[in-house]
Scaffold this motif. Sequence first.
Motif, mmCIF file in Angstrom:
data_model
loop_
_atom_site.group_PDB
_atom_site.id
_atom_site.type_symbol
_atom_site.label_atom_id
_atom_site.label_comp_id
_atom_site.label_asym_id
_atom_site.label_seq_id
_atom_site.Cartn_x
_atom_site.Cartn_y
_atom_site.Cartn_z
ATOM 1 N N PHE A 94 -90.736 7.834 58.293
ATOM 2 C CA PHE A 94 -89.480 8.476 58.668
ATOM 3 C C PHE A 94 -89.659 9.332 59.920
ATOM 4 C CE2 PHE A 94 -86.191 11.855 57.955
ATOM 5 C CZ PHE A 94 -85.092 11.043 58.192
ATOM 6 N N LEU A 123 -87.813 8.646 63.462
ATOM 7 C CA LEU A 123 -86.961 9.623 64.151
ATOM 8 C C LEU A 123 -87.399 9.801 65.598
ATOM 9 C CD1 LEU A 123 -86.477 12.445 61.482
ATOM 10 C CD2 LEU A 123 -84.801 10.752 62.230
ATOM 11 N N THR A 124 -88.717 9.870 65.801
ATOM 12 C CA THR A 124 -89.238 10.041 67.162
ATOM 13 C C THR A 124 -88.905 8.845 68.041
ATOM 14 O OG1 THR A 124 -91.068 11.384 66.294
ATOM 15 C CG2 THR A 124 -91.318 10.478 68.517
ATOM 16 N N ALA A 169 -85.118 8.599 68.733
ATOM 17 C CA ALA A 169 -84.677 9.581 69.728
ATOM 18 C C ALA A 169 -85.054 9.110 71.129
ATOM 19 C CB ALA A 169 -85.302 10.938 69.429
ATOM 20 N N PRO A 185 -76.030 9.848 66.421
ATOM 21 C CA PRO A 185 -77.324 10.353 65.925
ATOM 22 C C PRO A 185 -77.352 10.597 64.415
ATOM 23 C CG PRO A 185 -76.785 11.389 68.010
ATOM 24 C CD PRO A 185 -75.588 10.582 67.615
ATOM 25 N N PRO A 186 -76.321 11.229 63.806
ATOM 26 C CA PRO A 186 -76.377 11.411 62.342
ATOM 27 C C PRO A 186 -76.422 10.082 61.584
ATOM 28 C CG PRO A 186 -74.732 12.869 63.304
ATOM 29 C CD PRO A 186 -75.157 11.936 64.390
ATOM 30 N N ARG A 229 -77.659 7.340 62.727
ATOM 31 C CA ARG A 229 -78.984 6.764 62.958
ATOM 32 C C ARG A 229 -80.009 7.365 62.002
ATOM 33 N NH1 ARG A 229 -80.288 6.987 69.068
ATOM 34 N NH2 ARG A 229 -78.364 5.795 69.050
ATOM 35 N N VAL A 230 -79.933 8.695 61.813
ATOM 36 C CA VAL A 230 -80.847 9.368 60.888
ATOM 37 C C VAL A 230 -80.620 8.867 59.462
ATOM 38 C CG1 VAL A 230 -81.462 11.589 59.847
ATOM 39 C CG2 VAL A 230 -81.093 11.427 62.318
ATOM 40 N N ALA A 231 -79.352 8.735 59.077
ATOM 41 C CA ALA A 231 -79.035 8.247 57.730
ATOM 42 C C ALA A 231 -79.539 6.821 57.534
ATOM 43 C CB ALA A 231 -77.529 8.322 57.490
ATOM 44 N N LEU A 273 -82.072 5.380 59.066
ATOM 45 C CA LEU A 273 -83.532 5.403 58.966
ATOM 46 C C LEU A 273 -83.984 5.899 57.598
ATOM 47 C CD1 LEU A 273 -84.503 6.770 62.501
ATOM 48 C CD2 LEU A 273 -84.810 4.446 61.652
ATOM 49 N N ALA A 274 -83.280 6.920 57.071
ATOM 50 C CA ALA A 274 -83.622 7.419 55.736
ATOM 51 C C ALA A 274 -83.398 6.334 54.685
ATOM 52 C CB ALA A 274 -82.783 8.658 55.415
#
Length: 229
Positions: free
Chosen positions: A50, A54-55, A58, A155-156, A158-160, A162-163
């Motif tokens: 994770f 994220l890295t 981004a 971005p949110p 994308r984070v969701a 990936l999670a």
Amino acid sequence: MSTVGALALLALIDSTSVGTLLIPLWMLLTPKLRPDRFLLYLGTVAAFYFAVGLTLAAFAGAVSDLIGDLDAVSWAELGLGIALFALSFYFEPKRVRRRRGTVTPAMRWQSRLSTAEGSPWAMVALGLAAAGIEVMSMLPYLAAIGILTAADVSPPARVAALAGYVVLMVLPALVLLAVRLGLKQRVEEPLQFVSAWLSRHTEGVLGWVLAIAGFLLVRDAVVKLDLIG
């Protein structure tokens, strides 16, 4: 296939790697199963993936914003997909066996696991080592990040995504843990069969992973660029 479907398929492919399935299988087959150690190991792998995701997401998002042209991003995705598909032929099982000799990756990881079962910190270190070494071949994950970048999601989201990817990636191992705890010795023989089969075929997995990840990238780029009909 939708973006969500492609990401789910890539996550399930990632769930069959040495670090996410084979090592957990060996842990489930130990005489004294330690669920806490199992979860600590798997949690370490998931957290590492994770954080790396994220890295990379981004960075990919920043590059996409810099380019400012989704068509250019999709063309890059297409080129990467073709390259991965072509590279898959280099990892044909017979060629891999000739290059690596008689010591298989499975043998090396079994040796590491046998020395790591003594302490929680050793299990964390094993999880970091497995995920860290596999970062060089986490091609389904890289393909997923490429698809997310080309999709131009927020971005949110994308984070969701990936999670969700990481959770789905470790879900098969968690299901196997639940089955092992529920059925105990009755499931040991099937687990041994699956473990033996995976151990024998680890050298051929990367080639298939490359081919499938490349195909999904190409397909996604072709759809976004409207190259077919």
